[in-house]
Design a protein around this motif. Structure first.
Motif, mmCIF file in Angstrom:
data_model
loop_
_atom_site.group_PDB
_atom_site.id
_atom_site.type_symbol
_atom_site.label_atom_id
_atom_site.label_comp_id
_atom_site.label_asym_id
_atom_site.label_seq_id
_atom_site.Cartn_x
_atom_site.Cartn_y
_atom_site.Cartn_z
ATOM 1 N N VAL A 291 0.842 -1.198 0.000
ATOM 2 C CA VAL A 291 0.000 0.000 0.000
ATOM 3 C C VAL A 291 0.877 1.248 0.000
ATOM 4 O O VAL A 291 0.639 2.195 -0.743
ATOM 5 C CB VAL A 291 -0.953 -0.032 1.216
ATOM 6 C CG1 VAL A 291 -1.606 1.328 1.402
ATOM 7 C CG2 VAL A 291 -2.003 -1.117 1.058
ATOM 8 N N ARG A 292 1.929 1.225 0.814
ATOM 9 C CA ARG A 292 2.821 2.375 0.881
ATOM 10 C C ARG A 292 3.470 2.632 -0.477
ATOM 11 O O ARG A 292 3.516 3.758 -0.952
ATOM 12 C CB ARG A 292 3.903 2.112 1.933
ATOM 13 C CG ARG A 292 4.030 3.309 2.830
ATOM 14 C CD ARG A 292 4.919 3.061 4.028
ATOM 15 N NE ARG A 292 4.142 2.946 5.248
ATOM 16 C CZ ARG A 292 4.518 2.222 6.296
ATOM 17 N NH1 ARG A 292 5.636 1.536 6.264
ATOM 18 N NH2 ARG A 292 3.775 2.164 7.374
ATOM 19 N N VAL A 293 3.963 1.596 -1.107
ATOM 20 C CA VAL A 293 4.615 1.726 -2.416
ATOM 21 C C VAL A 293 3.609 2.283 -3.428
ATOM 22 O O VAL A 293 3.927 3.165 -4.219
ATOM 23 C CB VAL A 293 5.176 0.348 -2.851
ATOM 24 C CG1 VAL A 293 5.517 0.368 -4.349
ATOM 25 C CG2 VAL A 293 6.412 -0.004 -2.048
ATOM 26 N N ASP A 294 2.386 1.775 -3.374
ATOM 27 C CA ASP A 294 1.332 2.244 -4.277
ATOM 28 C C ASP A 294 1.089 3.742 -4.095
ATOM 29 O O ASP A 294 1.050 4.495 -5.062
ATOM 30 C CB ASP A 294 0.047 1.479 -3.953
ATOM 31 C CG ASP A 294 -0.486 0.766 -5.163
ATOM 32 O OD1 ASP A 294 0.308 0.172 -5.897
ATOM 33 O OD2 ASP A 294 -1.707 0.800 -5.350
ATOM 34 N N ILE A 295 0.962 4.159 -2.855
ATOM 35 C CA ILE A 295 0.691 5.571 -2.576
ATOM 36 C C ILE A 295 1.844 6.430 -3.080
ATOM 37 O O ILE A 295 1.634 7.457 -3.735
ATOM 38 C CB ILE A 295 0.434 5.772 -1.064
ATOM 39 C CG1 ILE A 295 -0.921 5.163 -0.686
ATOM 40 C CG2 ILE A 295 0.468 7.262 -0.711
ATOM 41 C CD1 ILE A 295 -1.154 5.062 0.796
ATOM 42 N N VAL A 296 3.069 5.996 -2.826
ATOM 43 C CA VAL A 296 4.247 6.758 -3.266
ATOM 44 C C VAL A 296 4.245 6.875 -4.788
ATOM 45 O O VAL A 296 4.475 7.947 -5.340
ATOM 46 C CB VAL A 296 5.538 6.084 -2.737
ATOM 47 C CG1 VAL A 296 6.765 6.642 -3.446
ATOM 48 C CG2 VAL A 296 5.655 6.257 -1.237
ATOM 49 N N MET A 297 3.950 5.770 -5.466
ATOM 50 C CA MET A 297 3.928 5.793 -6.935
ATOM 51 C C MET A 297 2.873 6.766 -7.455
ATOM 52 O O MET A 297 3.119 7.524 -8.393
ATOM 53 C CB MET A 297 3.657 4.383 -7.476
ATOM 54 C CG MET A 297 4.922 3.559 -7.555
ATOM 55 S SD MET A 297 4.629 1.822 -7.893
ATOM 56 C CE MET A 297 3.615 1.868 -9.342
ATOM 57 N N TYR A 298 1.690 6.744 -6.839
ATOM 58 C CA TYR A 298 0.634 7.656 -7.293
ATOM 59 C C TYR A 298 1.027 9.104 -7.050
ATOM 60 O O TYR A 298 0.809 9.958 -7.916
ATOM 61 C CB TYR A 298 -0.681 7.341 -6.578
ATOM 62 C CG TYR A 298 -1.415 6.177 -7.195
ATOM 63 C CD1 TYR A 298 -1.812 6.228 -8.527
ATOM 64 C CD2 TYR A 298 -1.699 5.030 -6.458
ATOM 65 C CE1 TYR A 298 -2.470 5.159 -9.102
ATOM 66 C CE2 TYR A 298 -2.362 3.962 -7.028
ATOM 67 C CZ TYR A 298 -2.751 4.029 -8.351
ATOM 68 O OH TYR A 298 -3.391 2.979 -8.913
#
Length: 40
Positions: free
Chosen positions: A16-23
């Motif tokens: 989830v953290r990686v996803d948020i950072v990517m977005y």
């Protein structure tokens, strides 16, 4: 319900953290692109 959500969150926290950072990075790049397009 909340217990299940908490469990899922613990399980997928890193993803989830990686996803948020990517977005966030994508959105920032798009904003920068528009700024450069209007300025130059």
């Amino acid at each position: 319900m909340f217990k299940q959500l908490k469990y899922l969150y613990q399980k997928y926290k890193d993803y989830v953290r990686v996803d948020i950072v990517m977005y966030v990075v994508m959105i920032l790049l798009i904003i920068l692109y528009f700024i450069f397009e209007t300025v130059f």
